[in-house]
Design a protein around this motif. Structure first.
Motif, PDB file in Angstrom:
ATOM      1  N   ASP A 150       0.835  -1.202   0.000  1.00  6.89           N
ATOM      2  CA  ASP A 150       0.000   0.000   0.000  1.00  6.89           C
ATOM      3  C   ASP A 150       0.872   1.255   0.000  1.00  6.89           C
ATOM      4  O   ASP A 150       0.669   2.186   0.789  1.00  6.89           O
ATOM      5  CB  ASP A 150      -0.946   0.002   1.204  1.00  6.89           C
ATOM      6  N   LEU A 151       1.846   1.282  -0.923  1.00 14.21           N
ATOM      7  CA  LEU A 151       2.778   2.398  -1.041  1.00 14.21           C
ATOM      8  C   LEU A 151       2.723   2.983  -2.444  1.00 14.21           C
ATOM      9  O   LEU A 151       2.463   2.261  -3.412  1.00 14.21           O
ATOM     10  CB  LEU A 151       4.207   1.943  -0.738  1.00 14.21           C
ATOM     11  N   PRO A 152       2.950   4.284  -2.587  1.00 15.28           N
ATOM     12  CA  PRO A 152       2.968   4.891  -3.921  1.00 15.28           C
ATOM     13  C   PRO A 152       4.233   4.545  -4.686  1.00 15.28           C
ATOM     14  O   PRO A 152       5.256   4.168  -4.103  1.00 15.28           O
ATOM     15  CB  PRO A 152       2.901   6.394  -3.617  1.00 15.28           C
ATOM     16  N   LEU A 153       4.147   4.686  -6.004  1.00 18.98           N
ATOM     17  CA  LEU A 153       5.304   4.508  -6.873  1.00 18.98           C
ATOM     18  C   LEU A 153       5.899   5.862  -7.228  1.00 18.98           C
ATOM     19  O   LEU A 153       5.168   6.824  -7.505  1.00 18.98           O
ATOM     20  CB  LEU A 153       4.896   3.813  -8.171  1.00 18.98           C
ATOM     21  N   VAL A 154       7.210   5.934  -7.215  1.00 21.24           N
ATOM     22  CA  VAL A 154       7.918   7.112  -7.717  1.00 21.24           C
ATOM     23  C   VAL A 154       8.895   6.644  -8.784  1.00 21.24           C
ATOM     24  O   VAL A 154       9.211   5.459  -8.879  1.00 21.24           O
ATOM     25  CB  VAL A 154       8.656   7.865  -6.595  1.00 21.24           C
ATOM     26  N   GLY A 155       9.366   7.578  -9.596  1.00 25.15           N
ATOM     27  CA  GLY A 155      10.307   7.247 -10.658  1.00 25.15           C
ATOM     28  C   GLY A 155      11.608   8.006 -10.496  1.00 25.15           C
ATOM     29  O   GLY A 155      11.619   9.175 -10.105  1.00 25.15           O
ATOM     30  N   GLY A 156      12.707   7.323 -10.792  1.00 25.41           N
ATOM     31  CA  GLY A 156      14.025   7.953 -10.763  1.00 25.41           C
ATOM     32  C   GLY A 156      14.913   7.341 -11.827  1.00 25.41           C
ATOM     33  O   GLY A 156      14.855   6.130 -12.078  1.00 25.41           O
ATOM     34  N   SER A 157      15.706   8.170 -12.472  1.00 31.26           N
ATOM     35  CA  SER A 157      16.537   7.695 -13.580  1.00 31.26           C
ATOM     36  C   SER A 157      17.739   6.888 -13.124  1.00 31.26           C
ATOM     37  O   SER A 157      18.253   6.063 -13.862  1.00 31.26           O
ATOM     38  CB  SER A 157      17.029   8.886 -14.408  1.00 31.26           C
ATOM     39  N   ASP A 158      18.216   7.152 -11.894  1.00 35.68           N
ATOM     40  CA  ASP A 158      19.477   6.572 -11.422  1.00 35.68           C
ATOM     41  C   ASP A 158      20.623   7.031 -12.313  1.00 35.68           C
ATOM     42  O   ASP A 158      21.563   6.276 -12.596  1.00 35.68           O
ATOM     43  CB  ASP A 158      19.397   5.047 -11.376  1.00 35.68           C
ATOM     44  N   ALA A 159      20.538   8.276 -12.769  1.00 39.44           N
ATOM     45  CA  ALA A 159      21.533   8.819 -13.694  1.00 39.44           C
ATOM     46  C   ALA A 159      22.876   8.993 -13.015  1.00 39.44           C
ATOM     47  O   ALA A 159      22.969   9.573 -11.938  1.00 39.44           O
ATOM     48  CB  ALA A 159      21.048  10.152 -14.248  1.00 39.44           C
ATOM     49  N   HIS A 160      23.913   8.495 -13.666  1.00 38.22           N
ATOM     50  CA  HIS A 160      25.285   8.796 -13.268  1.00 38.22           C
ATOM     51  C   HIS A 160      25.966   9.688 -14.301  1.00 38.22           C
ATOM     52  O   HIS A 160      27.000  10.296 -14.011  1.00 38.22           O
ATOM     53  CB  HIS A 160      26.091   7.510 -13.073  1.00 38.22           C
ATOM     54  N   TYR A 161      25.419   9.734 -15.493  1.00 38.73           N
ATOM     55  CA  TYR A 161      25.862  10.649 -16.544  1.00 38.73           C
ATOM     56  C   TYR A 161      24.713  11.604 -16.838  1.00 38.73           C
ATOM     57  O   TYR A 161      23.545  11.197 -16.836  1.00 38.73           O
ATOM     58  CB  TYR A 161      26.233   9.880 -17.813  1.00 38.73           C
ATOM     59  N   PRO A 162      25.007  12.871 -17.123  1.00 40.39           N
ATOM     60  CA  PRO A 162      23.929  13.849 -17.295  1.00 40.39           C
ATOM     61  C   PRO A 162      22.901  13.456 -18.344  1.00 40.39           C
ATOM     62  O   PRO A 162      21.704  13.732 -18.170  1.00 40.39           O
ATOM     63  CB  PRO A 162      24.685  15.126 -17.687  1.00 40.39           C
ATOM     64  N   PHE A 163      23.333  12.810 -19.436  1.00 37.06           N
ATOM     65  CA  PHE A 163      22.381  12.484 -20.499  1.00 37.06           C
ATOM     66  C   PHE A 163      21.367  11.422 -20.084  1.00 37.06           C
ATOM     67  O   PHE A 163      20.384  11.195 -20.787  1.00 37.06           O
ATOM     68  CB  PHE A 163      23.112  12.038 -21.776  1.00 37.06           C
ATOM     69  N   GLU A 164      21.572  10.769 -18.929  1.00 38.11           N
ATOM     70  CA  GLU A 164      20.638   9.753 -18.464  1.00 38.11           C
ATOM     71  C   GLU A 164      19.452  10.327 -17.693  1.00 38.11           C
ATOM     72  O   GLU A 164      18.460   9.626 -17.460  1.00 38.11           O
ATOM     73  CB  GLU A 164      21.361   8.761 -17.550  1.00 38.11           C
ATOM     74  N   VAL A 165      19.550  11.555 -17.266  1.00 38.08           N
ATOM     75  CA  VAL A 165      18.525  12.118 -16.400  1.00 38.08           C
ATOM     76  C   VAL A 165      17.173  12.122 -17.105  1.00 38.08           C
ATOM     77  O   VAL A 165      17.074  12.334 -18.313  1.00 38.08           O
ATOM     78  CB  VAL A 165      18.917  13.543 -15.946  1.00 38.08           C
ATOM     79  N   GLY A 166      16.117  11.829 -16.347  1.00 37.50           N
ATOM     80  CA  GLY A 166      14.768  11.900 -16.890  1.00 37.50           C
ATOM     81  C   GLY A 166      14.282  10.653 -17.587  1.00 37.50           C
ATOM     82  O   GLY A 166      13.133  10.626 -18.033  1.00 37.50           O
ATOM     83  N   ARG A 167      15.090   9.599 -17.663  1.00 34.55           N
ATOM     84  CA  ARG A 167      14.579   8.390 -18.344  1.00 34.55           C
ATOM     85  C   ARG A 167      13.483   7.727 -17.516  1.00 34.55           C
ATOM     86  O   ARG A 167      12.672   6.983 -18.029  1.00 34.55           O
ATOM     87  CB  ARG A 167      15.712   7.413 -18.646  1.00 34.55           C
ATOM     88  N   ALA A 168      13.469   7.975 -16.217  1.00 33.04           N
ATOM     89  CA  ALA A 168      12.305   7.712 -15.367  1.00 33.04           C
ATOM     90  C   ALA A 168      12.190   8.895 -14.417  1.00 33.04           C
ATOM     91  O   ALA A 168      13.199   9.467 -14.004  1.00 33.04           O
ATOM     92  CB  ALA A 168      12.446   6.407 -14.596  1.00 33.04           C
ATOM     93  N   TYR A 169      10.955   9.288 -14.100  1.00 33.85           N
ATOM     94  CA  TYR A 169      10.772  10.462 -13.249  1.00 33.85           C
ATOM     95  C   TYR A 169       9.438  10.354 -12.527  1.00 33.85           C
ATOM     96  O   TYR A 169       8.649   9.417 -12.755  1.00 33.85           O
ATOM     97  CB  TYR A 169      10.858  11.755 -14.067  1.00 33.85           C
ATOM     98  N   THR A 170       9.185  11.319 -11.661  1.00 34.30           N
ATOM     99  CA  THR A 170       7.990  11.323 -10.827  1.00 34.30           C
ATOM    100  C   THR A 170       7.150  12.556 -11.127  1.00 34.30           C
ATOM    101  O   THR A 170       7.686  13.669 -11.210  1.00 34.30           O
ATOM    102  CB  THR A 170       8.377  11.337  -9.331  1.00 34.30           C
ATOM    103  N   VAL A 171       5.870  12.361 -11.294  1.00 30.12           N
ATOM    104  CA  VAL A 171       4.944  13.490 -11.381  1.00 30.12           C
ATOM    105  C   VAL A 171       4.465  13.795  -9.967  1.00 30.12           C
ATOM    106  O   VAL A 171       3.864  12.939  -9.304  1.00 30.12           O
ATOM    107  CB  VAL A 171       3.757  13.187 -12.301  1.00 30.12           C
ATOM    108  N   VAL A 172       4.777  15.002  -9.507  1.00 32.49           N
ATOM    109  CA  VAL A 172       4.467  15.429  -8.145  1.00 32.49           C
ATOM    110  C   VAL A 172       3.311  16.429  -8.190  1.00 32.49           C
ATOM    111  O   VAL A 172       3.403  17.456  -8.873  1.00 32.49           O
ATOM    112  CB  VAL A 172       5.695  16.078  -7.470  1.00 32.49           C
ATOM    113  N   GLU A 173       2.241  16.120  -7.481  1.00 29.12           N
ATOM    114  CA  GLU A 173       1.113  17.047  -7.391  1.00 29.12           C
ATOM    115  C   GLU A 173       1.326  17.951  -6.180  1.00 29.12           C
ATOM    116  O   GLU A 173       1.254  17.502  -5.039  1.00 29.12           O
ATOM    117  CB  GLU A 173      -0.198  16.274  -7.262  1.00 29.12           C
TER     118      GLU A 173
END
Length: 235
Positions: A150-173
């Motif tokens: 009963d927990l929400p899902l969040v997204g994170g890219s786990d980017a170690h190189y700048p070009f990886e950022v945003g491949r997974a992300y979270t929509v925050v209300e």
């Protein structure tokens, strides 16, 4: 609503802390510039076992965070006051969550089906579970785990190189994007995980899949025993 990457790093290498500390400000600037180009409003800098404040000149918000290496795997801590440093493998997941909550931060199970047994703990009060950008094919298992807890899902890219950022992300209300509002949104369930479906990201994921197969990182979707891996400190 805001698009926020809750799992990113300012360096592409581990160890050599003194060298990393000198590189981190540049890494943070490059990371945030890439986030701007990807249309993100915020990025949490969650370096392994340390937190350093950054204020790079970019429009995306830099959110405080740390990725704690517990004795059973990684736990993301995001919020206004994450610990400045933790000793790898010294904390249990329960102690990491307790530390996060003491500092008004959210505690998130990072990549639950990659080199981690944190997901097996049913009595630890995590705030969310991560869909990790390196292994989006594990999302059905992550969703099942989140539903069980009963927990929400969040997204994170786990980017170690700048070009990886945003491949997974979270929509925050939230009305405003602040560390406090992100924590509140996570705890209230006002978040959702997204995975980028761009051609570049699909190509990037195929490359990482090949790398992780060579490193014998077990793929939770294709293996009969999903997610079995060696947690940090046990290999």
């Amino acid at each position: 609503m805001y698009a926020v990457d809750l799992h990113a790093h300012t360096r592409f290498f581990h160890g050599r802390r003194s060298l990393g500390d000198r590189f981190d400000p540049l890494g943070a600037r490059l990371l945030m510039r890439a986030a701007d180009r990807r249309g993100l409003e915020g990025v949490a800098t969650t370096n392994h076992d340390y937190y350093t404040p950054f204020d790079p000149p970019a429009s995306a918000e830099t959110l405080p965070g740390i990725e704690i290496t517990t004795d059973r795997g990684h736990v993301l801590v995001v919020g206004p006051d994450p610990p400045s440093e933790t000793e790898p493998g010294a904390l249990s997941p329960g102690k990491a969550v307790e530390l996060a909550h003491e500092r008004d931060c959210a505690a998130i199970v990072a990549h639950p089906f990659r080199n981690s047994t944190v997901r097996e703990l049913e009595d630890v009060p995590f705030d969310a579970i991560e869909v990790n950008g390196k292994h989006p094919r594990s999302r059905p298992l992550v969703e099942e785990l989140a539903a069980e807890r009963d927990l929400p899902l969040v997204g994170g890219s786990d980017a170690h190189y700048p070009f990886e950022v945003g491949r997974a992300y979270t929509v925050v209300e939230a009305d405003r994007l602040t560390p406090e509002s992100v924590v509140d949104a996570i705890r209230d369930g006002n978040v959702s995980a997204r995975i980028s479906r761009s051609g570049f990201d699909r190509l990037l994921r195929r490359g990482y899949r090949a790398i992780h197969n060579r490193k014998r990182v077990i793929d939770a979707i294709e293996r009969p025993t999903p997610g079995v891996g060696t947690p940090p400190g046990e290999d």
